[in-house]
Design a protein around this motif. Structure first.
Motif, PDB file in Angstrom:
ATOM      1  N   SER A   9      25.079  33.728  49.908  1.00  0.00           N
ATOM      2  CA  SER A   9      25.182  34.644  48.647  1.00  0.00           C
ATOM      3  C   SER A   9      24.001  34.868  47.850  1.00  0.00           C
ATOM      4  O   SER A   9      23.063  33.733  48.077  1.00  0.00           O
ATOM      5  CB  SER A   9      26.299  33.573  47.863  1.00  0.00           C
ATOM      6  OG  SER A   9      25.687  32.539  47.242  1.00  0.00           O
ATOM      7  N   THR A  15      28.348  37.931  46.530  1.00  0.00           N
ATOM      8  CA  THR A  15      28.937  36.717  47.375  1.00  0.00           C
ATOM      9  C   THR A  15      28.229  37.044  48.771  1.00  0.00           C
ATOM     10  O   THR A  15      27.689  37.888  49.303  1.00  0.00           O
ATOM     11  CB  THR A  15      30.351  36.757  47.621  1.00  0.00           C
ATOM     12  OG1 THR A  15      30.689  37.931  48.586  1.00  0.00           O
ATOM     13  CG2 THR A  15      31.104  36.578  46.490  1.00  0.00           C
ATOM     14  N   ASP A  50      33.952  30.511  49.725  1.00  0.00           N
ATOM     15  CA  ASP A  50      34.201  32.114  49.921  1.00  0.00           C
ATOM     16  C   ASP A  50      33.413  32.567  51.164  1.00  0.00           C
ATOM     17  O   ASP A  50      34.264  33.380  51.528  1.00  0.00           O
ATOM     18  CB  ASP A  50      33.229  32.664  48.936  1.00  0.00           C
ATOM     19  CG  ASP A  50      33.852  32.679  47.537  1.00  0.00           C
ATOM     20  OD1 ASP A  50      35.156  32.492  47.305  1.00  0.00           O
ATOM     21  OD2 ASP A  50      32.966  32.738  46.427  1.00  0.00           O
ATOM     22  N   GLN A  59      43.022  34.044  51.561  1.00  0.00           N
ATOM     23  CA  GLN A  59      42.923  34.004  50.189  1.00  0.00           C
ATOM     24  C   GLN A  59      42.929  32.516  49.762  1.00  0.00           C
ATOM     25  O   GLN A  59      43.312  31.687  50.499  1.00  0.00           O
ATOM     26  CB  GLN A  59      44.138  34.683  49.844  1.00  0.00           C
ATOM     27  CG  GLN A  59      44.312  36.242  49.946  1.00  0.00           C
ATOM     28  CD  GLN A  59      43.092  36.998  49.585  1.00  0.00           C
ATOM     29  OE1 GLN A  59      42.663  36.880  48.470  1.00  0.00           O
ATOM     30  NE2 GLN A  59      42.574  37.954  50.214  1.00  0.00           N
ATOM     31  N   ALA A  60      42.084  32.418  48.684  1.00  0.00           N
ATOM     32  CA  ALA A  60      41.844  31.161  48.229  1.00  0.00           C
ATOM     33  C   ALA A  60      43.252  30.798  47.476  1.00  0.00           C
ATOM     34  O   ALA A  60      43.999  31.580  46.927  1.00  0.00           O
ATOM     35  CB  ALA A  60      40.666  31.288  47.012  1.00  0.00           C
ATOM     36  N   ARG A  76      39.861  26.493  42.715  1.00  0.00           N
ATOM     37  CA  ARG A  76      40.078  27.186  44.084  1.00  0.00           C
ATOM     38  C   ARG A  76      40.028  26.234  45.306  1.00  0.00           C
ATOM     39  O   ARG A  76      39.111  25.320  45.086  1.00  0.00           O
ATOM     40  CB  ARG A  76      39.453  28.433  44.210  1.00  0.00           C
ATOM     41  CG  ARG A  76      39.380  29.346  43.187  1.00  0.00           C
ATOM     42  CD  ARG A  76      38.275  30.436  42.885  1.00  0.00           C
ATOM     43  NE  ARG A  76      38.169  31.247  44.079  1.00  0.00           N
ATOM     44  CZ  ARG A  76      37.255  31.201  45.011  1.00  0.00           C
ATOM     45  NH1 ARG A  76      36.127  30.368  44.736  1.00  0.00           N
ATOM     46  NH2 ARG A  76      36.998  32.050  45.891  1.00  0.00           N
TER      47      ARG A  76
END
Length: 384
Positions: A9, A15, A50, A59-60, A76
């Motif tokens: 990132s 990201t 991520d 998905q988180a 998260r």
């Protein structure tokens, strides 16, 4: 032509997944028929969650926890598609950004919130925990984590010690009778991006304490507390306290590894290991296989400097890239000379800055600038 885009990132900008996508767009402008692979990467610190979620197309997940001074927050975490591997960034529960609105509390800050996230991951049925360490505001030796998982750190009167680093020197015993029933049945992998020991001049308190608000008196107290914790833990599991104080990486994230490794690792009948974060992520994403027959490898991060060559993303990518591949770094700022890049096995390194620009401008336009710089790189490579 096979091109692999493997960036970290760009902190505060894009990201790793966004950077990889921008590189891929730039590469396709020149090599329209090339096989272009996007492989977001990380070194085990910020951005690892991520990167892995993007790779897994997941998905988180969220869980209610607390920050490093006990205030409620939503954190998260991630789970692999097969449900076997949980990924947790410790900074979600003890990170510096979450407490940037108040004066730092170096002796009070703890990792209890990280433990609450880990308890949720254990409840999910995951068989492996990837705990990514970095960006912490605490120096409690990971005692908060184990407290949240049911362990007790008691003083000589049998009462729980205060949370955070301030209570470490008062610990007389550890009680693990009520430890979470799954804590020692899963495989723990602690990802670190530093090799600092727990205590001493290069220890958790001395090196990282000041950035967490610790003055000289705090540093001395925290260092002594961590040394005392190492002695108590070693006595509890029958280990060598010197090893706990001096082992590489045990100073990461305020000393989290010393408690996790001692109470959940082999000496306590569990499975735990500490390893460089970039290596852990490389194994998780299959980096070696992805780069095996690459012609061009594009990597990058916000700032390329000497630290980038010591186990960070750029170093890991270069290590796994074929000798025949061109390895090019695209970064927000390049602080290595051409000679240093060549010595590190890099073909070239280019900054995305098109001219005079401040940091905010670069951050706002980062994705487009990465794409444009990649196109320039590939145009040059097309003439080889």
């Amino acid at each position: 032509m096979k091109i692999v885009c493997v960036p970290d990132s760009f902190k505060g900008s894009v990201t790793a997944a966004e950077a990889a996508a921008a590189m891929a767009r730039g590469a396709r402008q020149i090599f329209s028929d090339a096989e272009v692979t996007e492989l977001p990467f990380a070194d085990g610190g910020e951005g690892t969650l991520d990167a892995l979620l993007a790779l897994w197309n997941q998905q988180a997940r969220s869980v209610e926890t607390v920050d490093t001074i006990g205030r409620p927050r939503t954190a998260r975490w991630g789970l692999s598609p097969d449900g076997r591997t949980a990924v947790i960034e410790a900074a979600e529960g003890n990170g510096l950004p979450a407490v940037s609105d108040v004066p730092l509390q170096p002796r009070r800050a703890d990792t209890y919130g990280v433990g609450l996230i880990l308890a949720e991951a254990l409840a999910s049925g995951a068989q492996e925990i990837l705990l990514c360490l970095g960006g912490s505001a605490s120096t409690d030796g990971g005692t908060g984590i184990l407290t949240a998982l049911g362990a007790e750190f008691l003083d000589r009167h049998g009462a729980p010690v205060p949370p955070g680093g301030e209570g470490l020197s008062r610990i007389a015993s550890v009680n693990t009778e009520n430890l979470h029933p799954l804590a020692r049945s899963v495989r723990w992998r602690l990802a670190v991006d530093v090799d600092n020991p727990l205590t001493g001049p290069r220890g958790a308190a001395a090196v990282f304490g000041p950035q967490k608000g610790a003055d000289d008196h705090d540093v001395a107290a925290l260092d002594a507390g961590l040394a005392h914790l190492a002695r108590v833990l070693a006595e509890h599991v029958g280990a060598d306290p010197q090893h706990y104080r001096e082992a590489e990486g045990f100073g990461a994230a305020g000393g989290i590894p010393v408690t996790v490794m001692s109470l959940l690792g082999p000496e306590a009948g569990g499975q735990a290991e500490i390893l460089p974060g970039s290596r852990m992520v490389a194994e998780a994403v299959g980096l070696q296989q992805a780069l095996a027959d690459a012609d061009v490898v594009l990597t990058g991060e916000g700032r390329l400097d000497t630290q980038s060559l010591g186990g960070k993303v750029v170093h890991a990518v270069q290590q796994y890239a074929p000798e025949s591949a061109a390895v090019v770094v695209i970064a927000g700022a390049v602080q290595l000379s051409p000679a240093q890049c060549r010595q590190a096995g890099l073909t070239a390194a280019l900054s995305i800055a098109p001219g005079a620009a401040n940091l905010l401008q670069l951050q706002e336009q980062a994705a487009q600038l990465i794409e444009d710089t990649t196109a320039h790189v590939c145009a040059l490579l097309s003439q080889r």
